[in-house]
Design a protein around this motif. Structure first.
Motif, PDB file in Angstrom:
ATOM      1  N   VAL A  55     -17.715   8.725 -14.758  1.00  7.74           N
ATOM      2  CA  VAL A  55     -17.721  10.035 -15.177  1.00  7.74           C
ATOM      3  C   VAL A  55     -17.850  11.183 -14.036  1.00  7.74           C
ATOM      4  N   ALA A  56     -19.043  10.532 -13.428  1.00  9.10           N
ATOM      5  CA  ALA A  56     -19.407  11.556 -12.487  1.00  9.10           C
ATOM      6  C   ALA A  56     -18.218  11.730 -11.284  1.00  9.10           C
ATOM      7  N   HIS A  57     -17.637  10.569 -11.014  1.00  9.15           N
ATOM      8  CA  HIS A  57     -16.446  10.525 -10.076  1.00  9.15           C
ATOM      9  C   HIS A  57     -15.491  11.699 -10.462  1.00  9.15           C
ATOM     10  N   ARG A  58     -14.986  11.316 -11.752  1.00  9.67           N
ATOM     11  CA  ARG A  58     -14.004  12.150 -12.259  1.00  9.67           C
ATOM     12  C   ARG A  58     -14.177  13.543 -12.374  1.00  9.67           C
ATOM     13  N   MET A  59     -15.558  14.080 -12.651  1.00 11.99           N
ATOM     14  CA  MET A  59     -15.924  15.313 -12.549  1.00 11.99           C
ATOM     15  C   MET A  59     -15.794  16.039 -11.543  1.00 11.99           C
ATOM     16  N   ARG A  60     -16.361  15.351 -10.351  1.00  7.63           N
ATOM     17  CA  ARG A  60     -16.454  15.892  -8.987  1.00  7.63           C
ATOM     18  C   ARG A  60     -14.872  16.065  -8.459  1.00  7.63           C
ATOM     19  N   ALA A  61     -14.156  15.134  -8.847  1.00  9.00           N
ATOM     20  CA  ALA A  61     -12.743  15.213  -8.455  1.00  9.00           C
ATOM     21  C   ALA A  61     -11.970  16.256  -9.222  1.00  9.00           C
ATOM     22  N   ALA A  62     -12.398  16.622 -10.313  1.00  8.56           N
ATOM     23  CA  ALA A  62     -11.874  17.799 -11.190  1.00  8.56           C
ATOM     24  C   ALA A  62     -12.560  19.213 -10.865  1.00  8.56           C
ATOM     25  N   GLY A  63     -13.613  19.098  -9.926  1.00  8.42           N
ATOM     26  CA  GLY A  63     -14.377  20.267  -9.443  1.00  8.42           C
ATOM     27  C   GLY A  63     -15.270  20.621 -10.746  1.00  8.42           C
ATOM     28  N   ILE A  64     -15.779  19.882 -11.458  1.00 10.13           N
ATOM     29  CA  ILE A  64     -16.507  20.546 -12.678  1.00 10.13           C
ATOM     30  C   ILE A  64     -18.041  19.827 -12.467  1.00 10.13           C
ATOM     31  N   SER A  65     -18.870  20.973 -12.677  1.00 10.35           N
ATOM     32  CA  SER A  65     -20.284  20.547 -12.640  1.00 10.35           C
ATOM     33  C   SER A  65     -21.032  20.434 -13.862  1.00 10.35           C
ATOM     34  N   ALA A  66     -21.825  19.678 -13.965  1.00  9.93           N
ATOM     35  CA  ALA A  66     -22.726  19.192 -15.275  1.00  9.93           C
ATOM     36  C   ALA A  66     -23.559  20.260 -15.641  1.00  9.93           C
ATOM     37  N   THR A  67     -23.601  20.891 -16.814  1.00 11.05           N
ATOM     38  CA  THR A  67     -24.137  22.197 -16.988  1.00 11.05           C
ATOM     39  C   THR A  67     -25.709  21.679 -17.827  1.00 11.05           C
ATOM     40  N   PHE A  68     -25.272  22.306 -19.160  1.00  9.63           N
ATOM     41  CA  PHE A  68     -26.388  21.953 -20.135  1.00  9.63           C
ATOM     42  C   PHE A  68     -26.292  20.632 -21.001  1.00  9.63           C
ATOM     43  N   CYS A  69     -26.850  19.478 -20.178  1.00  8.20           N
ATOM     44  CA  CYS A  69     -26.679  18.145 -20.930  1.00  8.20           C
ATOM     45  C   CYS A  69     -27.690  17.741 -21.894  1.00  8.20           C
ATOM     46  N   VAL A  70     -26.817  17.114 -23.211  1.00  6.74           N
ATOM     47  CA  VAL A  70     -27.741  16.917 -24.456  1.00  6.74           C
ATOM     48  C   VAL A  70     -27.857  15.564 -24.640  1.00  6.74           C
ATOM     49  N   PRO A  71     -29.115  15.128 -24.654  1.00  7.22           N
ATOM     50  CA  PRO A  71     -29.463  13.872 -24.976  1.00  7.22           C
ATOM     51  C   PRO A  71     -28.889  13.262 -26.377  1.00  7.22           C
ATOM     52  N   ALA A  72     -28.791  11.829 -26.797  1.00  6.95           N
ATOM     53  CA  ALA A  72     -28.238  11.523 -27.776  1.00  6.95           C
ATOM     54  C   ALA A  72     -29.365  12.014 -29.067  1.00  6.95           C
ATOM     55  N   VAL A  73     -30.543  12.014 -28.923  1.00  6.18           N
ATOM     56  CA  VAL A  73     -31.401  12.486 -29.684  1.00  6.18           C
ATOM     57  C   VAL A  73     -32.267  13.647 -28.929  1.00  6.18           C
ATOM     58  N   ASN A  74     -31.968  14.830 -29.183  1.00  7.99           N
ATOM     59  CA  ASN A  74     -32.351  16.021 -28.398  1.00  7.99           C
ATOM     60  C   ASN A  74     -33.478  16.806 -29.081  1.00  7.99           C
ATOM     61  N   CYS A  75     -33.869  16.399 -30.386  1.00 11.49           N
ATOM     62  CA  CYS A  75     -34.810  17.322 -30.925  1.00 11.49           C
ATOM     63  C   CYS A  75     -36.139  16.461 -31.121  1.00 11.49           C
ATOM     64  N   VAL A  76     -37.222  16.887 -30.587  1.00  9.31           N
ATOM     65  CA  VAL A  76     -38.268  16.424 -30.659  1.00  9.31           C
ATOM     66  C   VAL A  76     -38.891  15.853 -31.902  1.00  9.31           C
ATOM     67  N   LEU A  77     -38.574  16.799 -32.989  1.00  8.87           N
ATOM     68  CA  LEU A  77     -39.048  16.448 -34.273  1.00  8.87           C
ATOM     69  C   LEU A  77     -37.763  16.041 -35.128  1.00  8.87           C
ATOM     70  N   PRO A  78     -37.845  15.302 -36.494  1.00 10.22           N
ATOM     71  CA  PRO A  78     -36.598  14.749 -36.744  1.00 10.22           C
ATOM     72  C   PRO A  78     -35.767  15.818 -37.450  1.00 10.22           C
ATOM     73  N   SER A  79     -34.462  15.770 -36.982  1.00  6.60           N
ATOM     74  CA  SER A  79     -33.542  16.753 -37.418  1.00  6.60           C
ATOM     75  C   SER A  79     -32.403  16.386 -38.291  1.00  6.60           C
ATOM     76  N   GLN A  80     -31.716  17.465 -38.973  1.00  5.42           N
ATOM     77  CA  GLN A  80     -30.476  16.990 -39.914  1.00  5.42           C
ATOM     78  C   GLN A  80     -29.459  16.782 -38.823  1.00  5.42           C
ATOM     79  N   ILE A  81     -29.321  16.932 -37.586  1.00  3.40           N
ATOM     80  CA  ILE A  81     -28.398  16.604 -36.661  1.00  3.40           C
ATOM     81  C   ILE A  81     -28.682  15.432 -35.980  1.00  3.40           C
ATOM     82  N   ASP A  82     -29.731  14.520 -36.324  1.00  2.00           N
ATOM     83  CA  ASP A  82     -29.733  13.373 -35.530  1.00  2.00           C
ATOM     84  C   ASP A  82     -28.772  12.238 -35.782  1.00  2.00           C
ATOM     85  N   PRO A  83     -28.538  11.538 -34.639  1.00  2.00           N
ATOM     86  CA  PRO A  83     -27.482  10.429 -35.101  1.00  2.00           C
ATOM     87  C   PRO A  83     -27.846   9.356 -36.103  1.00  2.00           C
TER      88      PRO A  83
END
Length: 306
Positions: free
Chosen positions: A53-81
């Motif tokens: 993934v990192a290689h393809r992003m570099r090849a395409a000239g794309i930077s990783a910006t605001f990356c989201v963990p699979a669980v991103n809320c500290v407290l339980p959330s309605q958008i949890d997986p």
């Protein structure tokens, strides 16, 4: 051809805006629309090779910006997986592991949030639980050379920390230099005193997500492209630029196609991703230009004052 926008405008798209495409699709489609930033969503990295993934992003000239963990809320959330733990310490450990993984992509920030209940009358909590685990999360990120964007979620969505000054207090309590505020047009557009808060706290904001507001909103997952609907994004962007924000502008669109229980007849999520991204880029370009016009008009009013 990509839209004719100055490359200096740091525009990105978060992968949550294309929930049904793969990370490989996202890289290809984002690059094809002349976009140079992609906010990776860890849920799309299941079973794939991170180095590839990192290689393809570099090849395409794309930077990783605001990356989201699979669980991103500290407290339980309605958008949890599905199957996400409810225990705060278990969630802390998952978020820390996600930060360690996402650090390999050299993200602008890893974005996490205190949490929101979905019900303004019963906001998420307790806040003490958030304050208990944020230092360990921040320290994990610092050890990886990563900044945290702590997202300001909406009062109307039952946020545990619903205002800018309250979130600044949380960041100050954590006391870590690598923690800043992620500001979202969607979550804060209706907050009283927003323009003053943006000017006061702009130096604390390390990430901005843009969209606009449907009028009326038909469900909790019904965002509009920048400059459309209520059209609040240009003025907010103008104030952020005026106050000194020079980071990425990252598009994040939730537009339910039944994924969260509502089938919107004009859902952006139901569109072919490349067509959606082209429309989004054009909308952002117009919105950014409108923000610059607002700034010019403000400056003109100031210079005309006796």
């Amino acid at each position: 051809m990509p839209p004719a926008v100055p490359f200096a405008v740091p525009y990105a798209v978060n992968a949550t805006s294309m929930p049904h495409s793969t990370v490989w699709d996202d890289i290809e489609n984002v690059a094809a629309t002349g976009t140079r930033g992609l906010g990776l969503w860890e849920r799309k990295l299941a079973g794939v090779s991170d180095p590839e993934v990192a290689h393809r992003m570099r090849a395409a000239g794309i930077s990783a910006t605001f990356c989201v963990p699979a669980v991103n809320c500290v407290l339980p959330s309605q958008i949890d997986p599905p199957g996400a733990p409810q225990d705060i310490l278990a969630r802390r450990d998952l978020i820390c592991a996600s930060i360690e993984r996402l650090a390999a992509f050299t993200p602008e920030v890893v974005t996490i949030a205190p949490g929101a209940s979905g019900d303004p009358d019963n906001p998420a909590g307790p806040l003490d639980a958030v304050l208990e685990v944020l230092p360990a999360i921040a320290d994990t990120a610092a050890a990886c050379g990563v900044r945290i964007g702590l997202e300001l979620l909406a009062r109307r969505r039952g946020s545990a920390v619903p205002s800018m000054h309250e979130l600044v207090d949380v960041v100050d309590t954590v006391g870590r230099d690598n923690v800043g505020i992620m500001f979202s047009v969607f979550h804060s557009w209706s907050e009283p005193g927003l323009q003053e808060d943006l000017r006061r706290y702009a130096s604390r904001i390390n990430s901005v997500q843009v969209c606009d507001i449907r009028d009326p909103e038909r469900c909790a997952f019904d965002r509009e492209l920048p400059g459309k609907g209520r059209g609040v994004a240009p003025e907010i962007m103008a104030t952020l630029i005026e106050a000194g924000y020079r980071g990425w502008w990252e598009l994040e669109i939730f537009s339910d196609d039944g994924t969260y229980g509502t089938v919107l007849p004009d859902s952006y999520w139901a569109m072919p991703p490349k067509r959606f991204l082209l429309q989004a880029r054009e909308a952002f370009d117009r919105t950014h230009a409108a923000a610059l016009d607002i700034l010019a008009n403000r400056e003109g009013r100031r210079t005309r004052r006796p």
